[in-house]
Write an enzyme that holds these catalytic residues in place. Structure first.
Site, PDB file in Angstrom:
ATOM      1  N   TYR A 175       4.866  -4.493  92.242  1.00 16.63           N
ATOM      2  CA  TYR A 175       5.993  -3.606  91.974  1.00 16.63           C
ATOM      3  C   TYR A 175       7.029  -4.218  91.023  1.00 16.63           C
ATOM      4  O   TYR A 175       6.865  -5.338  90.547  1.00 16.63           O
ATOM      5  CB  TYR A 175       6.613  -3.175  93.306  1.00 16.63           C
ATOM      6  CG  TYR A 175       5.604  -2.447  94.172  1.00 16.63           C
ATOM      7  CD1 TYR A 175       4.873  -1.370  93.660  1.00 16.63           C
ATOM      8  CD2 TYR A 175       5.354  -2.841  95.491  1.00 16.63           C
ATOM      9  CE1 TYR A 175       3.942  -0.699  94.438  1.00 16.63           C
ATOM     10  CE2 TYR A 175       4.426  -2.174  96.274  1.00 16.63           C
ATOM     11  CZ  TYR A 175       3.719  -1.105  95.753  1.00 16.63           C
ATOM     12  OH  TYR A 175       2.788  -0.449  96.515  1.00 16.63           O
ATOM     13  N   CYS A 341      -7.197  -5.728 116.935  1.00 16.69           N
ATOM     14  CA  CYS A 341      -7.566  -5.150 115.643  1.00 16.69           C
ATOM     15  C   CYS A 341      -8.934  -5.675 115.237  1.00 16.69           C
ATOM     16  O   CYS A 341      -9.220  -6.854 115.401  1.00 16.69           O
ATOM     17  CB  CYS A 341      -6.513  -5.570 114.620  1.00 16.69           C
ATOM     18  SG  CYS A 341      -6.969  -5.231 112.924  1.00 16.69           S
TER      19      CYS A 341
END
Ligand code: ADP
Ligand code: SF4
Length: 669
Positions: A175, A341
């Site tokens: 970004y 997870c």
């Protein structure tokens, strides 16, 4: 069971500038596919994390201005006061459980093509904008830099008004601020060229944000500890010099690495604590607290990293998605109940497809507000019905666990000698071992439920189901890979498909080893074709992977692993044929056809692994549907992902004897 006192350290408060995190469990910013479009859903999701014990809970990336819009990927936003009230919903839910709320202020710069706002993208220089979009940025001049700083400050003040405790200056990934930090920024003014100049904008934003909101909010910086290089030998020279320069300026360093597909890599490619080697120096150059991620699910790993002074706060996105109650389980000495997870990145596919987040392990993720589902709680049973679950794959196991928790008498019958269905079979393939956690969590739960009985090695047929006489029967009998090649490209069977050389992934997973040269034909496009090719190549076979798509395992762009999969396929010496379909199969060869030109050629193939689509195993349903109360769930209804099956099993259990709304089955924003 009380917790092991060794883990007390994980529950110590941590001071972050003017605020104090109640413990070390820190949900770092992560996307949800909800953003500004679904504020209630977002608030519900974040609130459950705080309830589960995460001492700090952050938003996803939050756009500060319309010149940074990431559509079709839904970010949060703080463009105006309307956004303040929307995000205040999230803050309130987080605060209700005593956690800190963080917001990741974001400007995408050249990464934003601004499809929605139609503002001209901006960046340090004129450069291509978006991903493959045919637009470029406008190079920012000094007035633009001043404007950017004003937008950032105004967004920070709005964040403060919304009640946030931590405001980010977001200086990594691909970004705007990172575009300034990188050596490619060779602007001629004081914001480009030398390292000090490239870091200037970040420094000014930290200082000015602190000045604007630092009385009540901590200012965190998200920063990459590396600038490139291979996974296990990343270049940290420049980031280190920059971090030394800014050392104690922010209140918190949130550390990542340069490569997103490594930072949030799937378990097929990246181990737990994968960032440690690259970022373990950070605490030696700052006295401020440091948070970083690593798909942490093991309390031992968390403890070690804190004790060794690598991190102060246990950063987590995916572990908090798979188990929002992970901290509470550790706090109560219930570590064995953590829904770990599996590192599949199905959660990321929500954002990538512009849809609300979902999770393989945690089917309630994203459903907190719209369906009122809670990851730990479920209503008591609504009747005394007895339930027979046929099939112990992810759908059947999930249904049995939650029906059991509701108090129903459940019997589960599984044909094989092991539970887990496709998860057990697939986790034996190359790189997928952690997928077995889907089974393991559910087996652990079943072991605690006295009202659920299961029988292995029990192929159930029509007569047995009738004889058993359960009040309700749910079929979770799965699906089988098709042998005839029908898939997305071929609507009709491929000529020669019924010859002896054709096998399926089911055959391989059952232990069959083809002889090479072997063609793996992938018209499924998720992981299976690539994984089978890899598994066979590692077994020493000469392998070609043939697909009508233009890249290997193309859907895995959504799980952020396509690039890695293709790299591995090429590195292993698998011959990759893209844009190519399988025209026909003969005894020792196949005919391949270019999907663009129709040109054909014959190649030698002693075996063909047909990986195209699957057939639901639903014969029992059709035999019994008119006679008893019976339903299909998971792959035997419609083959899908493991996440789809878990969700289907969970939904079946939730909706048993419940008042389910007719029409739209969930609340809408
Ligand atoms: P899903 O993803 O929908 O859970 P799976 O293929 O993973 O589907 O699991 C289906 C399970 O059902 C497999 O373990 C399979 O052995 C089992 N199964 C299929 N048919 C029968 C049957 N008639 N009786 C008992 N178990 C069955
Ligand atoms: Fe982990 Fe997969 Fe759930 Fe994401 S979807 S949190 S990677 S189990």
């Amino acid at each position: 069971m009380p917790r092991d006192p060794r883990f007390d350290v994980l529950f110590e408060p941590v001071k972050i500038g003017p605020v104090t995190a109640p413990n070390r469990f820190y949900q770092v910013p992560h996307c949800t596919g909800m953003g500004y479009r679904r504020p209630q859903s977002l608030a519900g999701l974040r609130g459950v994390k705080a309830e589960g014990g995460w001492g700090t809970v952050c938003t996803e990336y939050c756009s500060i201005h319309p010149s940074s819009d990431d559509e079709p990927y839904p970010s949060a936003s703080l463009w105006d006061d309307g956004d303040v009230s929307a995000l205040a919903l999230t803050v309130d839910k987080i605060h209700a459980h005593g956690a800190l709320a963080g917001v990741e202020l974001w400007h995408g710069g050249a990464s934003s093509a601004n499809h929605y706002s139609r503002e001209v993208p901006i960046g340090p220089a004129s450069s291509p904008a978006g991903v493959w979009d045919p637009v470029q940025t406008r190079a920012m001049d000094k007035a633009d830099i001043r404007e950017l700083k004003r937008w950032h400050l105004e967004a920070a003040r709005r964040a403060q008004r919304a009640g946030f405790d931590i405001v980010y200056v977001y200086a990594c990934h691909w970004y705007l601020l990172r575009q300034f930090l990188m050596p490619s920024n060779q602007r001629k003014d004081e914001y480009g060229g030398s390292l000090e100049n490239r870091a200037r904008l970040l420094r000014e934003l930290i200082e000015e944000t602190k000045e604007a909101v630092g009385d009540t909010c901590a200012v965190a910086v998200r920063f990459s500890a590396s600038s490139g290089g291979p996974d296990d030998d990343q270049d940290t020279t420049e980031p280190r010099a920059m971090l030394e320069l800014l050392s104690d300026l922010p209140d918190l360093w949130d550390i990542t690495v340069h490569d997103y597909s490594y930072e949030m890599g799937t378990s097929r490619f990246v181990p737990e604590a994968g960032l440690e080697a690259t970022m373990s120096w950070v605490k030696t150059v700052t006295d401020k607290p440091v948070v970083s991620v690593g798909r942490f699910t093991s309390p031992e790993t968390m403890l070690r990293l804190v004790r060794q002074g690598v991190i102060d706060l246990i950063g987590a996105a995916r572990p908090s998605i798979a188990d929002p109650f992970l901290p509470q389980k550790i706090a109560e000495g219930r570590d064995d109940e953590i829904r770990e997870c599996i590192g599949c990145n199905i959660c990321y596919t929500g954002d990538q497809t512009g849809t609300p987040i979902r999770c393989t392990q945690n089917p309630t993720m994203g459903e907190e507000w719209r369906k009122g589902w809670h990851p730990e709680r479920i209503a008591a049973k609504g009747s005394d019905a007895s339930i027979l679950v046929v099939g112990g794959g992810p759908a059947g196991l999930e249904a049995a666990v939650w029906l059991g928790k509701r108090g129903y008498d459940v019997t589960l019958a599984e044909a094989r000698t092991e539970l887990g269905g496709r998860v057990t079979l697939e986790s034996a393939l190359s790189g997928l071992i952690q997928w077995g956690r889907v089974r393991d969590w559910r087996l652990n739960q079943l072991a605690k439920l006295r009202n659920v009985e299961f029988y292995l090695d029990s192929v159930v047929d029509e007569a047995q189901i009738l004889e058993f006489g359960a009040d309700r029967v749910v079929l979770a009998t799965g699906a089988r890979w098709r042998r005839d090649g029908v898939g997305r490209w071929h609507e009709e069977p491929i000529p020669g498909w019924d010859g002896p050389s054709v096998v399926t992934p089911d055959d391989i997973m059952a232990g069959m080893m083809p002889i090479g040269p072997v063609v793996v034909y992938d018209d499924d496009h998720y992981y299976m074709g690539g994984v089978i090719a890899e598994t066979l190549r590692r077994a020493g076979l000469d392998v070609s992977l043939v697909t009508p798509a233009n890249e290997a395992s193309t859907w895995t762009t959504h799980t952020e692993e396509q690039y890695r999969i293709q790299e591995r396929i090429l590195t292993l010496g698998i011959d990759l044929e893209t844009g190519t379909s399988l025209a026909s199969v003969a005894e020792d060869s196949v005919t391949l056809e270019c999907i663009y030109t129709g040109r054909t050629r014959e190649v030698e193939a002693k075996n063909v692994v047909m990986t195209t689509s699957r057939t639901p195993q639903d014969a029992l349903y059709h035999a019994l549907a008119d006679r008893i109360e019976i339903q299909r769930i998971g792959d035997c209804l419609a083959p899908g992902t493991i996440a789809t099956s878990v969700y289907a099993g969970h939904r079946y259990a939730r909706e048993m004897d419940a008042a389910v709304p007719l029409g739209v089955p969930f609340r809408r924003e």
